[in-house]
Design a protein around this motif. Structure first.
Motif, PDB file in Angstrom:
ATOM      1  N   GLY A 265    -107.089  33.645   4.800  1.00  0.00           N
ATOM      2  CA  GLY A 265    -107.260  32.537   5.074  1.00  0.00           C
ATOM      3  C   GLY A 265    -108.702  32.026   4.341  1.00  0.00           C
ATOM      4  N   PRO A 266    -109.031  30.682   4.814  1.00  0.00           N
ATOM      5  CA  PRO A 266    -110.109  30.005   4.180  1.00  0.00           C
ATOM      6  C   PRO A 266    -111.513  30.892   4.562  1.00  0.00           C
ATOM      7  CG  PRO A 266    -109.417  28.677   5.832  1.00  0.00           C
ATOM      8  CD  PRO A 266    -108.309  29.658   5.794  1.00  0.00           C
ATOM      9  N   SER A 267    -112.609  30.834   3.832  1.00  0.00           N
ATOM     10  CA  SER A 267    -113.677  31.319   4.282  1.00  0.00           C
ATOM     11  C   SER A 267    -114.597  30.506   4.875  1.00  0.00           C
ATOM     12  CB  SER A 267    -114.575  32.160   2.942  1.00  0.00           C
ATOM     13  OG  SER A 267    -114.634  30.991   1.945  1.00  0.00           O
ATOM     14  N   GLY A 268    -115.716  30.833   5.523  1.00  0.00           N
ATOM     15  CA  GLY A 268    -116.454  30.021   6.438  1.00  0.00           C
ATOM     16  C   GLY A 268    -116.001  29.484   7.711  1.00  0.00           C
TER      17      GLY A 268
ATOM     18  N   HIS B 257    -112.348  32.282  12.735  1.00  0.00           N
ATOM     19  CA  HIS B 257    -111.066  32.640  12.843  1.00  0.00           C
ATOM     20  C   HIS B 257    -110.730  32.843  14.319  1.00  0.00           C
ATOM     21  CE1 HIS B 257    -110.258  32.293   8.367  1.00  0.00           C
ATOM     22  NE2 HIS B 257    -111.204  32.951   8.322  1.00  0.00           N
ATOM     23  N   GLY B 258    -109.510  32.357  14.722  1.00  0.00           N
ATOM     24  CA  GLY B 258    -108.972  32.439  15.894  1.00  0.00           C
ATOM     25  C   GLY B 258    -107.965  34.032  15.824  1.00  0.00           C
ATOM     26  N   PRO B 259    -107.643  34.075  17.232  1.00  0.00           N
ATOM     27  CA  PRO B 259    -106.648  35.422  17.221  1.00  0.00           C
ATOM     28  C   PRO B 259    -105.525  35.658  16.419  1.00  0.00           C
ATOM     29  CG  PRO B 259    -106.817  34.228  19.244  1.00  0.00           C
ATOM     30  CD  PRO B 259    -107.753  33.680  18.234  1.00  0.00           C
ATOM     31  N   ASP B 260    -105.153  34.320  15.835  1.00  0.00           N
ATOM     32  CA  ASP B 260    -103.734  34.188  15.355  1.00  0.00           C
ATOM     33  C   ASP B 260    -103.879  34.458  13.535  1.00  0.00           C
ATOM     34  OD1 ASP B 260    -104.970  31.782  15.111  1.00  0.00           O
ATOM     35  OD2 ASP B 260    -103.413  30.464  15.240  1.00  0.00           O
ATOM     36  N   ALA B 261    -105.176  34.369  13.275  1.00  0.00           N
ATOM     37  CA  ALA B 261    -105.317  34.597  11.846  1.00  0.00           C
ATOM     38  C   ALA B 261    -104.847  35.789  11.124  1.00  0.00           C
ATOM     39  CB  ALA B 261    -106.806  34.295  11.417  1.00  0.00           C
ATOM     40  N   PRO B 262    -104.128  35.621  10.231  1.00  0.00           N
ATOM     41  CA  PRO B 262    -103.468  36.927   9.646  1.00  0.00           C
ATOM     42  C   PRO B 262    -104.473  37.814   8.469  1.00  0.00           C
ATOM     43  CG  PRO B 262    -102.747  34.968   8.191  1.00  0.00           C
ATOM     44  CD  PRO B 262    -103.681  34.469   9.413  1.00  0.00           C
TER      45      PRO B 262
ATOM     46  N   GLN C  62    -115.510  38.749  19.940  1.00  0.00           N
ATOM     47  CA  GLN C  62    -116.186  37.803  20.896  1.00  0.00           C
ATOM     48  C   GLN C  62    -115.618  36.287  20.839  1.00  0.00           C
ATOM     49  OE1 GLN C  62    -120.243  37.313  19.530  1.00  0.00           O
ATOM     50  NE2 GLN C  62    -120.475  35.303  20.895  1.00  0.00           N
ATOM     51  N   ASP C  63    -115.334  35.551  22.016  1.00  0.00           N
ATOM     52  CA  ASP C  63    -114.778  34.461  22.260  1.00  0.00           C
ATOM     53  C   ASP C  63    -115.741  33.222  21.763  1.00  0.00           C
ATOM     54  OD1 ASP C  63    -113.414  32.134  22.819  1.00  0.00           O
ATOM     55  OD2 ASP C  63    -112.896  32.738  24.897  1.00  0.00           O
ATOM     56  N   PHE C  64    -115.364  32.533  20.826  1.00  0.00           N
ATOM     57  CA  PHE C  64    -116.323  31.477  20.336  1.00  0.00           C
ATOM     58  C   PHE C  64    -115.858  30.033  20.930  1.00  0.00           C
ATOM     59  CE2 PHE C  64    -117.568  34.751  17.459  1.00  0.00           C
ATOM     60  CZ  PHE C  64    -119.038  34.741  17.440  1.00  0.00           C
ATOM     61  N   GLY C  65    -114.875  30.101  21.969  1.00  0.00           N
ATOM     62  CA  GLY C  65    -114.687  28.841  22.575  1.00  0.00           C
ATOM     63  C   GLY C  65    -114.392  27.813  21.689  1.00  0.00           C
ATOM     64  N   ALA C  66    -114.975  26.647  21.985  1.00  0.00           N
ATOM     65  CA  ALA C  66    -114.490  25.397  21.224  1.00  0.00           C
ATOM     66  C   ALA C  66    -114.549  25.548  19.905  1.00  0.00           C
ATOM     67  CB  ALA C  66    -115.091  24.194  21.760  1.00  0.00           C
ATOM     68  N   TRP C  67    -115.470  26.555  19.110  1.00  0.00           N
ATOM     69  CA  TRP C  67    -115.672  26.491  17.919  1.00  0.00           C
ATOM     70  C   TRP C  67    -114.667  27.409  16.970  1.00  0.00           C
ATOM     71  CZ3 TRP C  67    -121.655  28.257  18.156  1.00  0.00           C
ATOM     72  CH2 TRP C  67    -122.354  27.152  18.722  1.00  0.00           C
ATOM     73  N   THR C  68    -114.019  27.991  17.718  1.00  0.00           N
ATOM     74  CA  THR C  68    -112.771  28.679  17.122  1.00  0.00           C
ATOM     75  C   THR C  68    -111.948  27.880  16.189  1.00  0.00           C
ATOM     76  OG1 THR C  68    -112.733  30.548  18.814  1.00  0.00           O
ATOM     77  CG2 THR C  68    -110.827  30.265  17.475  1.00  0.00           C
ATOM     78  N   GLY C  69    -111.815  28.408  15.287  1.00  0.00           N
ATOM     79  CA  GLY C  69    -110.847  27.511  14.021  1.00  0.00           C
ATOM     80  C   GLY C  69    -111.590  26.502  13.484  1.00  0.00           C
ATOM     81  N   ARG C  70    -112.952  26.502  13.860  1.00  0.00           N
ATOM     82  CA  ARG C  70    -113.792  25.434  12.905  1.00  0.00           C
ATOM     83  C   ARG C  70    -114.519  25.998  11.794  1.00  0.00           C
ATOM     84  NH1 ARG C  70    -115.195  21.308  16.161  1.00  0.00           N
ATOM     85  NH2 ARG C  70    -115.732  20.277  13.892  1.00  0.00           N
ATOM     86  N   ARG C  71    -114.883  25.263  10.900  1.00  0.00           N
ATOM     87  CA  ARG C  71    -115.848  25.559   9.505  1.00  0.00           C
ATOM     88  C   ARG C  71    -117.280  25.509  10.177  1.00  0.00           C
ATOM     89  NH1 ARG C  71    -112.993  26.116   5.418  1.00  0.00           N
ATOM     90  NH2 ARG C  71    -114.684  26.049   3.927  1.00  0.00           N
TER      91      ARG C  71
END
Length: 191
Positions: A17-20, A23-28, A78-87
């Protein structure tokens, strides 16, 4: 009878997936190059208990290594909460000082709705307590491996975050009757 456990900690393959991005738990996982998997698999002990975090990339990495791993949420990243999936760049622009403050003291800080690295260490400690004696293969995340190193070496959480843990690297730690022994960290000689 000895309760010695030999931990074979493997960081998952790179994220496909994209760098930076956080990533959430569903990232391959990127499983395209079979050579590193075959070489790493040759280094692992046979008949070991295999465990992974419930994240897609750890499950895919475990399967590519030929492991029938059981999910254990104690070893998730680690759970990054609202930042998960964000650049990271977007978070820097939008959150400004709050985002910078997190990274000034990352071990004890929590992202909005997330957890701290200190919280992750506590989860990892509970997960380690559940492991049986013998060889245990854990396909997990860099943060999880750093958390286990913090436990084994009795490190301050901020100090444990200094370890580099590369994708598909191997870290070897033994839990002995009298304490811990670190055999190797971030081995990558087969890549």
């Amino acid at each position: 009878m000895s309760a010695e456990t030999n931990l074979w900690l493997i960081r998952h393959a790179p994220v496909d997936g994209p760098s930076g991005v956080i990533h959430g738990p569903d990232a391959p996982a990127d499983l395209s190059d079979g050579a590193p998997f075959a070489a790493l698999r040759a280094k692992l002990p046979p008949n070991a208990v295999a465990i992974c975090s419930p994240a897609r990339r750890t499950r895919e990495t475990a399967r590519r290594l030929g492991l029938d791993a059981v999910d254990n949420p104690a070893f998730r990243e680690q759970d990054f909460g609202a930042w998960t999936g964000r650049r990271h760049d977007d978070l820097t622009a939008e959150s400004g000082e709050a985002y910078h403050a997190f990274w000034k003291s990352p071990a004890g800080s929590r992202a909005p709705g997330g957890e701290s690295f200190v919280d992750q260490i506590a989860r990892a400690r509970a997960g380690l307590a559940s492991l049986p004696a013998g060889d245990a293969l854990l396909v997990v995340h860099s943060g999880t491996i750093r958390a286990v190193l913090a436990i084994a070496l009795d490190l301050a959480p901020d100090h444990a975050l200094r370890f580099v843990i590369d994708p598909l690297s191997l870290t070897r730690i033994d839990r002995l009757d009298a304490g811990w022994r670190v055999v190797a960290v971030n081995q990558r000689g087969w890549l």
